[in-house]
Design a protein around this motif. Sequence first.
Motif, short mmCIF file in Angstrom:
data_model
loop_
_atom_site.label_atom_id
_atom_site.label_comp_id
_atom_site.label_asym_id
_atom_site.label_seq_id
_atom_site.Cartn_x
_atom_site.Cartn_y
_atom_site.Cartn_z
N TYR A 93 -4.03 -2.84 1.67
CA TYR A 93 -2.72 -3.33 2.10
C TYR A 93 -1.84 -2.21 2.65
CZ TYR A 93 1.89 -5.50 1.47
OH TYR A 93 3.15 -5.97 1.65
N GLN A 94 -2.04 -0.99 2.18
CA GLN A 94 -1.18 0.12 2.57
C GLN A 94 -1.39 0.57 4.02
OE1 GLN A 94 1.35 0.80 0.52
NE2 GLN A 94 0.38 -0.79 -0.75
N VAL A 95 -2.51 0.21 4.63
CA VAL A 95 -2.72 0.55 6.05
C VAL A 95 -1.65 -0.13 6.89
CG1 VAL A 95 -4.30 0.38 8.02
CG2 VAL A 95 -5.21 0.91 5.74
N GLY A 96 -1.48 -1.42 6.70
CA GLY A 96 -0.44 -2.16 7.43
C GLY A 96 0.95 -1.67 7.07
N ARG A 97 1.14 -1.33 5.81
CA ARG A 97 2.45 -0.84 5.37
C ARG A 97 2.80 0.46 6.09
NH1 ARG A 97 5.61 -1.33 0.60
NH2 ARG A 97 5.08 -3.51 0.88
N VAL A 98 1.87 1.40 6.17
CA VAL A 98 2.14 2.67 6.86
C VAL A 98 2.42 2.42 8.34
CG1 VAL A 98 1.11 4.87 7.57
CG2 VAL A 98 0.90 4.11 5.20
N GLN A 99 1.67 1.51 8.95
CA GLN A 99 1.91 1.20 10.36
C GLN A 99 3.29 0.59 10.57
OE1 GLN A 99 -1.61 -1.16 11.03
NE2 GLN A 99 -2.74 0.59 11.86
N ALA A 100 3.72 -0.27 9.64
CA ALA A 100 5.06 -0.86 9.73
C ALA A 100 6.14 0.21 9.56
CB ALA A 100 5.22 -1.95 8.68
N ILE A 101 5.93 1.12 8.63
CA ILE A 101 6.88 2.21 8.42
C ILE A 101 6.99 3.06 9.68
CG2 ILE A 101 7.27 4.37 7.16
CD1 ILE A 101 5.90 2.88 4.73
N ARG A 102 5.86 3.36 10.25
CA ARG A 102 5.85 4.16 11.48
C ARG A 102 6.61 3.45 12.60
NH1 ARG A 102 0.56 6.11 14.78
NH2 ARG A 102 1.58 7.69 16.01
N ALA A 103 6.40 2.14 12.75
CA ALA A 103 7.10 1.36 13.78
C ALA A 103 8.61 1.39 13.55
CB ALA A 103 6.58 -0.08 13.79
N LEU A 104 9.03 1.29 12.30
CA LEU A 104 10.46 1.32 11.98
C LEU A 104 11.06 2.70 12.24
CD1 LEU A 104 10.38 -0.88 8.77
CD2 LEU A 104 11.37 -1.50 10.99
N LEU A 105 10.31 3.73 11.94
CA LEU A 105 10.78 5.09 12.22
C LEU A 105 10.95 5.30 13.72
CD1 LEU A 105 8.70 7.11 9.63
CD2 LEU A 105 11.19 6.86 9.65
N LEU A 106 10.06 4.73 14.51
CA LEU A 106 10.16 4.85 15.97
C LEU A 106 11.39 4.13 16.52
CD1 LEU A 106 6.41 4.48 17.00
CD2 LEU A 106 7.83 6.54 17.15
N LEU A 107 11.92 3.19 15.75
CA LEU A 107 13.17 2.52 16.14
C LEU A 107 14.39 3.34 15.75
CD1 LEU A 107 12.41 -1.18 15.18
CD2 LEU A 107 12.30 -0.11 17.44
N GLY A 108 14.15 4.44 15.05
CA GLY A 108 15.25 5.30 14.66
C GLY A 108 15.82 5.01 13.28
N LEU A 109 15.15 4.15 12.51
CA LEU A 109 15.63 3.89 11.16
C LEU A 109 15.31 5.09 10.28
CD1 LEU A 109 14.62 0.18 10.53
CD2 LEU A 109 16.72 1.08 11.49
N THR A 110 16.15 5.31 9.29
CA THR A 110 15.94 6.41 8.36
C THR A 110 15.01 5.96 7.23
OG1 THR A 110 17.80 5.81 6.95
CG2 THR A 110 18.27 7.28 8.83
N VAL A 111 14.48 6.92 6.51
CA VAL A 111 13.64 6.60 5.35
C VAL A 111 14.45 5.79 4.34
CG1 VAL A 111 12.43 7.62 3.38
CG2 VAL A 111 12.07 8.55 5.67
N SER A 112 15.72 6.12 4.17
CA SER A 112 16.57 5.36 3.24
C SER A 112 16.71 3.91 3.68
CB SER A 112 17.95 6.00 3.14
OG SER A 112 17.86 7.28 2.60
N GLN A 113 16.92 3.69 4.98
CA GLN A 113 17.03 2.32 5.48
C GLN A 113 15.72 1.57 5.29
OE1 GLN A 113 18.36 3.56 9.41
NE2 GLN A 113 20.30 2.45 9.12
N ILE A 114 14.61 2.24 5.56
CA ILE A 114 13.31 1.60 5.40
C ILE A 114 13.04 1.28 3.94
CG2 ILE A 114 10.81 1.89 5.70
CD1 ILE A 114 11.53 3.61 8.20
N ARG A 115 13.44 2.18 3.05
CA ARG A 115 13.25 1.95 1.61
C ARG A 115 13.93 0.65 1.18
NH1 ARG A 115 15.54 6.22 -0.32
NH2 ARG A 115 13.74 7.57 -0.05
N GLU A 116 15.08 0.35 1.77
CA GLU A 116 15.79 -0.89 1.45
C GLU A 116 15.05 -2.12 1.95
OE1 GLU A 116 19.77 -0.51 2.96
OE2 GLU A 116 20.15 1.31 1.81
N LEU A 117 14.16 -1.93 2.92
CA LEU A 117 13.42 -3.05 3.50
C LEU A 117 12.01 -3.19 2.96
CD1 LEU A 117 14.48 -2.59 7.23
CD2 LEU A 117 15.56 -4.02 5.49
#
Length: 116
Positions: A41-65
């Motif tokens: 499951y973590q493969v998709g999770r890492v890819q989603a995190i990467r996509a969100l980072l490319l949108l300029g979201l911070t790690v803190s913002q992603i943690r909330e999601l």
Amino acid sequence: MLIGELAERSGVSARMVRHYANAGLVSTTRDGNGYRDFDEYQVGRVQAIRALLLLGLTVSQIRELVSCLGAAVTMPTCPAARATLVQRLGVVDQQIADLLTMRERIVSGLELVDAR
């Protein structure tokens, strides 16, 4: 799977996977030898995190999601994600406006230089 395999399959470095795990963005357990063990499951999770980072979201913002990432590879779909993306869009729109203003000033400056 071990950290190296997760990194390879998700397209990031092992260092980034470690960073995501330490930040609480991906789930991991420890084997008896102390190695991190990640589930499929973590493969998709890492890819989603990467996509969100490319949108300029911070790690803190992603943690909330994290709770609404689900199995999404590209984008979480919960109301909190929408609110975060709307906020980010506002920031980007302001940056664009600021850059356009700066561009106009530079063009005006060049026109003054060229007129002399």
